[in-house]
Design a protein around this motif. Structure first.
Motif, mmCIF file in Angstrom:
data_model
loop_
_atom_site.group_PDB
_atom_site.id
_atom_site.type_symbol
_atom_site.label_atom_id
_atom_site.label_comp_id
_atom_site.label_asym_id
_atom_site.label_seq_id
_atom_site.Cartn_x
_atom_site.Cartn_y
_atom_site.Cartn_z
ATOM 1 N N GLN A 98 13.280 -1.889 -5.197
ATOM 2 C CA GLN A 98 14.424 -0.980 -5.282
ATOM 3 C C GLN A 98 14.024 0.463 -4.998
ATOM 4 O OE1 GLN A 98 17.541 -2.324 -5.764
ATOM 5 N NE2 GLN A 98 16.345 -4.237 -5.612
ATOM 6 N N ARG A 99 12.770 0.768 -5.261
ATOM 7 C CA ARG A 99 12.220 2.099 -5.003
ATOM 8 C C ARG A 99 10.881 1.921 -4.278
ATOM 9 N NH1 ARG A 99 13.968 6.375 -7.783
ATOM 10 N NH2 ARG A 99 11.868 7.263 -7.878
ATOM 11 N N LEU A 105 4.092 -1.335 -4.649
ATOM 12 C CA LEU A 105 2.753 -1.535 -5.200
ATOM 13 C C LEU A 105 2.609 -2.903 -5.859
ATOM 14 C CD1 LEU A 105 2.196 2.048 -6.664
ATOM 15 C CD2 LEU A 105 1.296 1.106 -4.518
ATOM 16 N N GLU A 106 3.745 -3.548 -6.110
ATOM 17 C CA GLU A 106 3.725 -4.894 -6.691
ATOM 18 C C GLU A 106 3.831 -5.978 -5.622
ATOM 19 O OE1 GLU A 106 3.133 -5.138 -9.888
ATOM 20 O OE2 GLU A 106 3.168 -2.931 -10.001
ATOM 21 N N HIS A 107 3.837 -5.564 -4.354
ATOM 22 C CA HIS A 107 4.000 -6.517 -3.258
ATOM 23 C C HIS A 107 2.749 -6.573 -2.391
ATOM 24 C CE1 HIS A 107 8.334 -7.645 -3.381
ATOM 25 N NE2 HIS A 107 8.393 -6.561 -4.149
ATOM 26 N N GLN A 149 -0.933 -1.619 -0.863
ATOM 27 C CA GLN A 149 -2.065 -2.532 -0.956
ATOM 28 C C GLN A 149 -1.639 -3.913 -0.458
ATOM 29 O OE1 GLN A 149 -5.101 -1.362 -1.988
ATOM 30 N NE2 GLN A 149 -4.070 0.638 -2.121
ATOM 31 N N GLY A 150 -2.604 -4.707 -0.063
ATOM 32 C CA GLY A 150 -2.291 -6.057 0.384
ATOM 33 C C GLY A 150 -3.517 -6.756 0.913
#
Length: 295
Positions: free
Chosen positions: A181-182, A187-189, A218-219
């Motif tokens: 949503q923001r 950062l959680e993906h 990140q990833g």
């Protein structure tokens, strides 16, 4: 003896015309100035080149020998200058342009195609390279880059409209993950990072009504080609940040879903840039004018 090739120009002219007056008129100087130049040359060479009276001018034996040797050199020089006249007056020859891949594909190529239809005698070489290239030392006529990566001493012209990026993921990827949503939610993906040729990772840029921010995502994937980043997103490998024009066909077809649209501002786009060209070729001048007319 300290002489330059230009010191022999008055000699060649007088020897050709067999007249100080006619040689002076051709050079746009006075007869006395022409005579003075010849006297100076004879003094430096320590030998007489002309026999002259108030009525006539003739070459000495040494003068004949010098004229026979130098005349072909000056004729070749004149022919060489005449050979480049077309470059000065007519759009001909070759233009070499170094371009980042996306700028070359989405901005430069359509413009070059239109330019070539208008100027069919100009050959255009496009060399795509995402590295920062010194276009002067590498002998390019111009380059194409994002404005932020152009040196301040260059002249730059925008190529079309500003650019907009898209954050995209496949429906399959989003089936098991909460949509961000923001920007901070990324950062959680698992995001697919883009790395510049120099090694620096690109930070994804976002903007809203009250803030501007960059996210160092990140990833598990890092690439140096946005085509690969797009393909990985299509395969469900993660979230990609790509040029909107790249993603648009897949968004229309439903293979990708656009995320965070309200956070994606327009950014300064691609620019054609070049060094100061006071005496540039007619082809380059025509190309710059063509680019300006398309804005």
């Amino acid at each position: 003896m300290n002489t330059k090739i230009s010191d022999f120009e008055p000699f060649i002219s007088v020897a050709t015309f067999r007249s100080f007056r006619l040689a002076a008129e051709a050079a746009g100087v006075t007869s006395s100035a022409m005579s003075h130049s010849i006297r100076q040359l004879e003094e430096r060479l320590k030998i007489r080149l002309f026999n002259r009276t108030t009525r006539s001018v003739s070459l000495t034996d040494a003068g004949h020998k010098l004229f026979e040797s130098l005349s072909p050199l000056f004729s070749s020089a004149r022919e060489a200058v005449e050979a480049i006249n077309d470059y000065r007056t007519t759009p001909v020859g070759t233009l070499r342009i170094n371009a980042v891949r996306l700028g070359g594909r989405y901005r430069l190529a359509p413009l070059v195609a239109g330019f070539s239809r208008q100027y069919p005698d100009v050959r255009v070489e496009i060399i795509q390279d995402d590295n920062l290239v010194d276009i002067v030392s590498s002998e390019y006529d111009a380059g194409v880059r994002l404005s932020e990566r152009i040196e301040k001493d260059m002249i730059s012209i925008p190529l079309g409209k500003p650019i907009r990026y898209a954050v995209v993921a496949s429906p399959e990827y989003l089936k098991t993950r909460t949509r961000p949503q923001r920007p901070q939610d990324l950062l959680e993906h698992s995001c697919i990072q883009f790395r510049y040729p120099g090694g620096r990772s690109y930070q994804w840029q976002f903007g809203g009504d009250k803030e501007r921010l960059e996210i160092n995502v990140q990833g598990m994937f890092e690439v140096n080609d946005l085509d690969i980043a797009l393909r990985l997103a299509l395969e469900g490998a993660g979230v990609s940040y790509v040029l909107y024009e790249m993603a648009e066909p897949h968004l229309r077809g439903g293979e990708l879903i656009s995320l965070l649209d309200e956070w994606l501002p327009e950014l300064p786009g691609f620019y054609l840039y070049y060094s100061n060209r006071k005496y540039s070729s007619a082809a380059f001048q025509a190309f710059v004018e063509y680019i300006k007319a398309q804005r």
